[in-house]
Design an enzyme around this catalytic site. Structure first.
Site, short mmCIF file in Angstrom:
data_model
loop_
_atom_site.label_atom_id
_atom_site.label_comp_id
_atom_site.label_asym_id
_atom_site.label_seq_id
_atom_site.Cartn_x
_atom_site.Cartn_y
_atom_site.Cartn_z
N GLY A 182 0.84 -1.19 0.00
CA GLY A 182 0.00 0.00 0.00
C GLY A 182 0.87 1.24 0.00
N TYR A 183 0.24 2.39 -0.16
CA TYR A 183 0.96 3.65 -0.30
C TYR A 183 0.44 4.69 0.69
CZ TYR A 183 2.77 1.41 -4.39
OH TYR A 183 3.39 0.51 -5.22
N ILE A 184 1.36 5.35 1.36
CA ILE A 184 1.03 6.43 2.28
C ILE A 184 1.16 7.74 1.51
CG2 ILE A 184 1.71 7.63 4.40
CD1 ILE A 184 2.76 4.90 5.42
#
Length: 167
Positions: free
Chosen positions: A32-34
């Site tokens: 996932g990406y922040i």
């Protein structure tokens, strides 16, 4: 690990699953990406290990960019995954030796099912490499094929825009 990452991305011809037959290793990846301005911040769980990766934006069409990657404890990764926006990328990664390089072939699931891409990391932008037979059209500079883009604009929405041999 940190430094410059130089990589080329390609679509994979799926007929016959040749990439699976050629693989010497396979692993499952969830990432996932922040949200971050000026960089891509990724949390990745690969089998039983977890990593924090920060990548700068590229100035040359996606070929070269700065990358910092650090293995982190699984408990930290699970907490950081809660900060990710837009869901997760779910894929299997097949490693295929070709000449002196290893191609990483990613088979995507979920909203990106049907997409299979290969990438190869190079020591320089002009380093020669041998493409396996199943590796086709280069998509290095095409933003649609970035993992972070596949979350907000999944392959299911535009799969008909690429040749059938890659779907």
């Amino acid at each position: 690990m940190s430094g410059l990452e130089i990589e080329r991305k390609f679509l994979v011809r799926k007929k016959g699953g040749e990439y699976k037959k050629a693989a010497f290793s396979v692993s499952r990846i969830k990432q996932g990406y922040i949200p971050a301005d000026g960089a891509t911040v990724r949390i990745r769980v690969r089998d039983e290990k977890a990593f924090l990766t920060i990548k700068s934006h590229s100035l040359n069409g996606g070929l070269t960019r700065y990358e910092f990657e650090q293995e982190i404890p699984m408990a930290d990764a699970e907490q950081l995954l809660n900060l990710c926006k837009g869901g997760f990328i779910d894929k299997s990664r097949y490693l295929v030796q070709s000449g002196k390089h290893v191609f990483e072939v990613d088979e995507f699931y979920g909203d990106n099912a049907g997409l299979v891409m290969a990438e190869v990391e190079l020591a320089s932008e002009d380093e020669p490499y041998e493409k396996p037979e199943f590796v086709g059209k280069e998509v290095t500079g095409d933003r649609r094929f970035r993992n972070s883009s596949l979350l907000s604009f999944p392959f299911a929405l535009w799969s008909d825009t690429i040749p059938e041999e890659y779907r």
